[in-house]
Design a protein around this motif. Structure first.
Motif, PDB file in Angstrom:
ATOM      1  N   GLY A 128      -0.085   7.509   2.056  1.00  0.00           N
ATOM      2  CA  GLY A 128       0.760   8.264   2.969  1.00  0.00           C
ATOM      3  C   GLY A 128       1.298   7.416   4.113  1.00  0.00           C
ATOM      4  N   HIS A 129       0.434   6.584   4.710  1.00  0.00           N
ATOM      5  CA  HIS A 129       0.855   5.805   5.875  1.00  0.00           C
ATOM      6  C   HIS A 129       1.911   4.762   5.504  1.00  0.00           C
ATOM      7  CE1 HIS A 129      -2.368   6.952   8.910  1.00  0.00           C
ATOM      8  NE2 HIS A 129      -2.705   7.609   7.823  1.00  0.00           N
ATOM      9  N   ILE A 136      -7.668  17.716   6.528  1.00  0.00           N
ATOM     10  CA  ILE A 136      -7.725  18.343   7.850  1.00  0.00           C
ATOM     11  C   ILE A 136      -6.772  17.633   8.816  1.00  0.00           C
ATOM     12  CG2 ILE A 136      -9.203  18.834   9.832  1.00  0.00           C
ATOM     13  CD1 ILE A 136     -11.519  19.089   7.777  1.00  0.00           C
ATOM     14  N   ASN A 147      -8.644  12.933   0.349  1.00  0.00           N
ATOM     15  CA  ASN A 147      -9.233  13.449   1.590  1.00  0.00           C
ATOM     16  C   ASN A 147      -9.276  14.966   1.627  1.00  0.00           C
ATOM     17  OD1 ASN A 147      -6.953  14.526   3.551  1.00  0.00           O
ATOM     18  ND2 ASN A 147      -6.127  12.798   2.414  1.00  0.00           N
ATOM     19  N   THR A 148      -9.923  15.492   2.656  1.00  0.00           N
ATOM     20  CA  THR A 148     -10.111  16.940   2.761  1.00  0.00           C
ATOM     21  C   THR A 148      -8.996  17.598   3.579  1.00  0.00           C
ATOM     22  OG1 THR A 148     -11.685  16.442   4.505  1.00  0.00           O
ATOM     23  CG2 THR A 148     -12.592  17.002   2.368  1.00  0.00           C
ATOM     24  N   VAL A 177      -0.738  -6.734  -4.839  1.00  0.00           N
ATOM     25  CA  VAL A 177      -0.527  -7.926  -4.015  1.00  0.00           C
ATOM     26  C   VAL A 177      -1.779  -8.796  -4.109  1.00  0.00           C
ATOM     27  CG1 VAL A 177      -0.261  -8.773  -1.662  1.00  0.00           C
ATOM     28  CG2 VAL A 177       1.149  -6.878  -2.482  1.00  0.00           C
ATOM     29  N   GLY A 221       0.828  -1.209   0.000  1.00  0.00           N
ATOM     30  CA  GLY A 221       0.000   0.000   0.000  1.00  0.00           C
ATOM     31  C   GLY A 221       0.856   1.251   0.000  1.00  0.00           C
ATOM     32  N   THR A 228     -12.456   7.543   8.432  1.00  0.00           N
ATOM     33  CA  THR A 228     -12.701   8.853   7.836  1.00  0.00           C
ATOM     34  C   THR A 228     -11.670   9.885   8.264  1.00  0.00           C
ATOM     35  OG1 THR A 228     -14.133   9.406   9.685  1.00  0.00           O
ATOM     36  CG2 THR A 228     -15.183   8.400   7.799  1.00  0.00           C
ATOM     37  N   GLY A 229     -10.694   9.493   9.095  1.00  0.00           N
ATOM     38  CA  GLY A 229      -9.840  10.552   9.659  1.00  0.00           C
ATOM     39  C   GLY A 229      -8.386  10.237   9.853  1.00  0.00           C
ATOM     40  N   GLY A 230      -7.754   9.547   8.909  1.00  0.00           N
ATOM     41  CA  GLY A 230      -6.370   9.146   9.147  1.00  0.00           C
ATOM     42  C   GLY A 230      -5.315  10.021   8.514  1.00  0.00           C
ATOM     43  N   PHE A 231      -5.719  10.953   7.646  1.00  0.00           N
ATOM     44  CA  PHE A 231      -4.690  11.765   6.979  1.00  0.00           C
ATOM     45  C   PHE A 231      -3.847  12.507   8.015  1.00  0.00           C
ATOM     46  CE2 PHE A 231      -3.393  15.895   5.139  1.00  0.00           C
ATOM     47  CZ  PHE A 231      -2.467  15.415   4.224  1.00  0.00           C
ATOM     48  N   LYS A 232      -4.531  13.078   8.993  1.00  0.00           N
ATOM     49  CA  LYS A 232      -3.852  13.866  10.032  1.00  0.00           C
ATOM     50  C   LYS A 232      -2.795  13.070  10.789  1.00  0.00           C
ATOM     51  CE  LYS A 232      -7.809  14.330  12.195  1.00  0.00           C
ATOM     52  NZ  LYS A 232      -8.676  13.333  11.516  1.00  0.00           N
ATOM     53  N   ASN A 258      -6.954   6.905  -0.465  1.00  0.00           N
ATOM     54  CA  ASN A 258      -7.552   7.952   0.362  1.00  0.00           C
ATOM     55  C   ASN A 258      -6.602   9.110   0.621  1.00  0.00           C
ATOM     56  OD1 ASN A 258      -9.788   6.385   0.429  1.00  0.00           O
ATOM     57  ND2 ASN A 258      -9.411   5.534   2.459  1.00  0.00           N
ATOM     58  N   THR A 259      -5.299   8.845   0.527  1.00  0.00           N
ATOM     59  CA  THR A 259      -4.337   9.927   0.726  1.00  0.00           C
ATOM     60  C   THR A 259      -4.584  11.060  -0.264  1.00  0.00           C
ATOM     61  OG1 THR A 259      -2.685   8.414   1.612  1.00  0.00           O
ATOM     62  CG2 THR A 259      -1.860  10.482   0.692  1.00  0.00           C
ATOM     63  N   GLU A 312       2.498  -0.915  -4.502  1.00  0.00           N
ATOM     64  CA  GLU A 312       1.236  -0.185  -4.688  1.00  0.00           C
ATOM     65  C   GLU A 312       0.552  -0.679  -5.951  1.00  0.00           C
ATOM     66  OE1 GLU A 312      -0.856   2.200  -3.320  1.00  0.00           O
ATOM     67  OE2 GLU A 312      -1.903   1.861  -5.213  1.00  0.00           O
ATOM     68  N   LYS A 313      -0.745  -1.001  -5.819  1.00  0.00           N
ATOM     69  CA  LYS A 313      -1.416  -1.591  -6.995  1.00  0.00           C
ATOM     70  C   LYS A 313      -1.719  -0.550  -8.066  1.00  0.00           C
ATOM     71  CE  LYS A 313      -6.179  -1.325  -5.408  1.00  0.00           C
ATOM     72  NZ  LYS A 313      -7.405  -2.003  -5.056  1.00  0.00           N
TER      73      LYS A 313
HETATM   74  C1  FAD Z   1     -13.430  12.011   1.131  1.00  0.00           C
HETATM   75  C2  FAD Z   1     -12.482  11.770   2.266  1.00  0.00           C
HETATM   76  C3  FAD Z   1     -12.196  12.806   3.147  1.00  0.00           C
HETATM   77  C4  FAD Z   1     -11.299  12.606   4.195  1.00  0.00           C
HETATM   78  N1  FAD Z   1     -10.966  13.674   4.983  1.00  0.00           N
HETATM   79  C5  FAD Z   1     -10.015  13.543   5.925  1.00  0.00           C
HETATM   80  C6  FAD Z   1      -9.567  14.690   6.649  1.00  0.00           C
HETATM   81  O1  FAD Z   1     -10.011  15.818   6.420  1.00  0.00           O
HETATM   82  N2  FAD Z   1      -8.617  14.512   7.612  1.00  0.00           N
HETATM   83  C7  FAD Z   1      -8.104  13.276   7.888  1.00  0.00           C
HETATM   84  O2  FAD Z   1      -7.278  13.189   8.801  1.00  0.00           O
HETATM   85  N3  FAD Z   1      -8.492  12.175   7.191  1.00  0.00           N
HETATM   86  C8  FAD Z   1      -9.416  12.276   6.211  1.00  0.00           C
HETATM   87  N4  FAD Z   1      -9.807  11.172   5.477  1.00  0.00           N
HETATM   88  C9  FAD Z   1      -9.237   9.851   5.802  1.00  0.00           C
HETATM   89  C10 FAD Z   1      -7.843   9.694   5.207  1.00  0.00           C
HETATM   90  O3  FAD Z   1      -7.865  10.017   3.835  1.00  0.00           O
HETATM   91  C11 FAD Z   1      -7.331   8.261   5.363  1.00  0.00           C
HETATM   92  O4  FAD Z   1      -7.522   7.796   6.675  1.00  0.00           O
HETATM   93  C12 FAD Z   1      -5.850   8.176   5.054  1.00  0.00           C
HETATM   94  O5  FAD Z   1      -5.517   8.917   3.911  1.00  0.00           O
HETATM   95  C13 FAD Z   1      -5.443   6.732   4.882  1.00  0.00           C
HETATM   96  O6  FAD Z   1      -4.122   6.669   4.376  1.00  0.00           O
HETATM   97  P1  FAD Z   1      -3.501   5.294   3.986  1.00  0.00           P
HETATM   98  O7  FAD Z   1      -2.126   5.574   3.501  1.00  0.00           O
HETATM   99  O8  FAD Z   1      -3.679   4.349   5.106  1.00  0.00           O
HETATM  100  O9  FAD Z   1      -4.449   4.745   2.826  1.00  0.00           O
HETATM  101  P2  FAD Z   1      -4.526   5.041   1.247  1.00  0.00           P
HETATM  102  O10 FAD Z   1      -4.029   6.380   0.893  1.00  0.00           O
HETATM  103  O11 FAD Z   1      -5.900   4.673   0.805  1.00  0.00           O
HETATM  104  O12 FAD Z   1      -3.468   4.006   0.686  1.00  0.00           O
HETATM  105  C14 FAD Z   1      -3.702   2.622   0.602  1.00  0.00           C
HETATM  106  C15 FAD Z   1      -3.113   2.153  -0.691  1.00  0.00           C
HETATM  107  O13 FAD Z   1      -3.136   0.741  -0.742  1.00  0.00           O
HETATM  108  C16 FAD Z   1      -3.281   0.367  -2.078  1.00  0.00           C
HETATM  109  N5  FAD Z   1      -3.715  -1.026  -2.164  1.00  0.00           N
HETATM  110  C17 FAD Z   1      -4.918  -1.550  -1.829  1.00  0.00           C
HETATM  111  N6  FAD Z   1      -4.941  -2.868  -2.057  1.00  0.00           N
HETATM  112  C18 FAD Z   1      -3.705  -3.205  -2.541  1.00  0.00           C
HETATM  113  C19 FAD Z   1      -3.112  -4.420  -2.978  1.00  0.00           C
HETATM  114  N7  FAD Z   1      -3.785  -5.586  -2.968  1.00  0.00           N
HETATM  115  N8  FAD Z   1      -1.822  -4.390  -3.408  1.00  0.00           N
HETATM  116  C20 FAD Z   1      -1.117  -3.229  -3.436  1.00  0.00           C
HETATM  117  N9  FAD Z   1      -1.647  -2.047  -3.048  1.00  0.00           N
HETATM  118  C21 FAD Z   1      -2.919  -2.035  -2.604  1.00  0.00           C
HETATM  119  C22 FAD Z   1      -4.292   1.360  -2.618  1.00  0.00           C
HETATM  120  O14 FAD Z   1      -4.226   1.458  -4.034  1.00  0.00           O
HETATM  121  C23 FAD Z   1      -3.888   2.640  -1.910  1.00  0.00           C
HETATM  122  O15 FAD Z   1      -3.062   3.477  -2.694  1.00  0.00           O
HETATM  123  C24 FAD Z   1     -10.706  11.332   4.416  1.00  0.00           C
HETATM  124  C25 FAD Z   1     -11.008  10.278   3.535  1.00  0.00           C
HETATM  125  C26 FAD Z   1     -11.871  10.492   2.450  1.00  0.00           C
HETATM  126  C27 FAD Z   1     -12.149   9.363   1.504  1.00  0.00           C
END
Ligand code: FAD
Ligand code: ZN
Lengths: 93, 414
Positions: free
Chosen positions: B42-43, B79, B76-77, B206, B39, B364-368, B72-73, B64-65
């Motif tokens: 951002g995380h 915040i 998101n909005t 994956v 994945g 809904t809130g992991g970007f922060k 979601n990175t 990354e697929k």
């Molecule tokens: C509309 C919206 C608004 C939001 N607003 C906020 C906000 O204001 N503040 C805040 O803190 N949070 C917010 N969030 C939540 C935040 O975006 C997420 O919690 C955070 O970005 C998650 O990051 P991540 O890196 O874990 O996931 P992601 O960025 O989703 O990354 C996961 C990655 O895994 C990849 N993946 C999936 N399956 C596979 C596989 N089988 N093989 C390889 N790769 C794979 C995906 O393609 C993806 O790129 C919001 C979310 C949304 C949708």
């Protein structure tokens, strides 16, 4: 997924309904004998599949009755809706 | 890695910006890595960065697929805040906020972190009690939090309609909260991790795990099999799909969450305003667009698009609170699939499979939390044991009952 067929009322707009998550989870018959792990799994752990999902819906702004649906979580296509107590239909997805 | 600076900018402007180095390589996967991160959000990228920077493990691949930051990175909005109720949450979100404050310098990449202040509005007695309880808890944890009267809210947001259908009765302000540029966070971590030797492998899905004696030994991907001593899964909405491949379940449901942005306008709103009760939250990007967060659909879905009625339920309250925006045109609307837990707290955990770790449930809130989550997750993977800040967020809390219920602080307001 704009229209859902309530088994009692027929086709209605999705906004009339509420979803209540995974269906066909059997309530433990002998709660006292359950381990923490079994309780946790019953209350919190879910299948959350990408694809065919059997789930509970409530016609909350209609007849207010509950029913089950088989829906695809990728396309939102509803394959079937059926009354509680009815065995889950086999779906070719 | 060529460092970015005023001098590199000047030097490259002479060549009409033709000679900038690519920000990260595009290597073919090696046969084996010490750690594979699944994945590239951002995380996941932050985890790889801190593994290389702080844990001395740079033989790492991020797989990354799609393209990095496309989940979601990038949806998101943006915040950023750390004003949650419980000590455990204060631990992880404040750890993240402290890292945000120096992140651009640390990564040598402008993530446009803007601590412009963040308001939570209260519209009824219950809201006032909630912000009262939470605001005081936050202060006890040494995190900034202030109570505002409606008049003070009006000073910060002069065009707000305090006497709306659900009148504004007060607000909670976190002055250090704000926004950051989401894409830049993914790109900045990717570039800095790549510079330390991390392989970022895009367009590689994956599709399964290699597991021997209940211990993970690698991943099966669309570009072949890759061995790994340890695997960290950071795939947000798809975490249940990956857990299913590994043979266990998670206490998570995946649902669509939507957002929308308006046409760009001149600066009018210089803070973030969130309202959980009427569900309207809004900020203005540096491009001038209003960034509006909508609600989530209340059924499981991987469709990456939400229902239309959710948009209506969002713009209604926005117009009621800010009548001045009533004739603005919305330019774009989209959805992301968020991984929601019942206690609205994330899961950073060891799993039933040895050497396999999951970081998910940010909903809904992991970007922060991106920097803090990546940081403690990297240390957890490196030691093979959860970092103390991550420890309370184990998936086994749903068996022990030690939930961290952030429903009020997180469910609607992100
Ligand atoms: C509309 C919206 C608004 C939001 N607003 C906020 C906000 O204001 N503040 C805040 O803190 N949070 C917010 N969030 C939540 C935040 O975006 C997420 O919690 C955070 O970005 C998650 O990051 P991540 O890196 O874990 O996931 P992601 O960025 O989703 O990354 C996961 C990655 O895994 C990849 N993946 C999936 N399956 C596979 C596989 N089988 N093989 C390889 N790769 C794979 C995906 O393609 C993806 O790129 C919001 C979310 C949304 C949708
Ligand atoms: Zn009905």
């Amino acid at each position: 997924m704009l229209l859902i067929e309530c088994p009692w009322c027929g086709l209605r707009d999705q906004t009339e309904f509420h979803c209540h998550g995974e269906a066909h989870i059997t309530r433990p018959l002998d709660p006292d004998s359950l381990s923490d792990e079994e309780w946790g799994s019953y209350v919190f752990f879910r299948n959350n599949p990408k694809g065919l999902h059997y789930e509970r819906w409530e016609h909350s702004h209609g007849c207010r009755r509950w029913f089950n649906a088989a829906r695809d979580t990728v396309t939102d296509h509803v394959y079937a809706t059926y009354k509680p107590g009815v065995a889950k239909p086999e779906i070719e997805s | 890695m060529n460092r970015y600076s005023i001098f590199s900018l000047l030097r490259n402007s002479v060549n009409y910006h033709q000679d900038w180095q690519r920000a990260w390589r595009s290597p073919d996967p090696k046969r084996e890595y010490d750690v594979v991160i699944v994945g590239g959000g951002g995380h996941g990228l932050a985890t790889a960065y801190y593994l290389a920077k702080e844990c001395g493990i740079s033989n790492v691949a991020v797989i990354e697929k799609g393209w990095i930051g496309g989940g979601n990175t990038g949806r998101n909005t943006t915040i950023v805040r750390s004003n949650y109720l419980y000590d455990e949450s204060a631990g992880i979100y404040e750890h993240a906020l402290k890292l945000w404050e120096n992140l651009s310098q640390d990564l040598n990449y402008n993530v446009m972190f803007s601590p412009r202040g963040l308001l939570h509005l209260a519209h009824n007695v219950h809201d006032m009690q909630e912000i009262g309880r939470r605001g005081n808890a936050i202060r006890l944890n040494g995190i900034d939090s202030q109570f505002l009267t409606p008049a003070q809210v009006k000073e910060m947001v002069p065009f707000i309609n305090l006497e709306c259908r659900y009148p504004v009765m007060g607000a909670l302000l976190q002055p250090r909260g704000g926004t950051a540029r989401h894409d830049a966070v993914a790109w900045g971590y990717a570039r800095a991790a790549d510079a330390m030797g991390v392989d970022i492998i895009q367009n590689c899905e994956v599709q399964g795990f290699k597991i021997e004696n209940n211990t993970v030994t690698g991943v099966e991907t669309s570009r072949g099999s890759i061995s790994a001593k340890k695997v960290g899964c950071v795939v947000a909405g798809h975490c249940s799909v990956l857990a299913d491949m590994a043979g266990f379940r998670l206490p998570i449901e995946s649902v669509p969450l939507q957002a929308l942005v308006s046409e760009p306008i001149k600066p009018i709103l210089d803070c973030v305003v969130m309202s959980g009760s009427v569900h309207a939250y809004i900020s203005q990007s540096d491009k001038g667009e209003l960034v509006i967060g909508a609600g989530s659909d209340l059924y499981n879905s991987y469709s990456q698009r939400g229902s239309f009625d959710v948009i209506e339920a969002t713009v209604g309250p926005v117009v009621e609170l800010y009548p001045i925006f009533s004739r603005m045109k919305m330019l774009r609307q989209w959805g992301g699939i968020v991984d929601v837990t019942v206690d609205r707290s994330p899961i950073l955990t060891k799993t039933p499979v040895n050497n396999m770790f999951f970081n998910c449930g940010w909903g809904t809130g992991g970007f922060k939390a991106t920097p803090g989550s990546g940081n403690v997750f990297a240390h957890s993977i490196a030691r093979g044991d959860m970092h103390p800040i991550a420890e309370p967020f184990s998936m086994y809390r749903f068996i022990s009952g030690a939930l961290i219920d952030e429903g009020a602080a997180a469910a609607v307001a992100h």
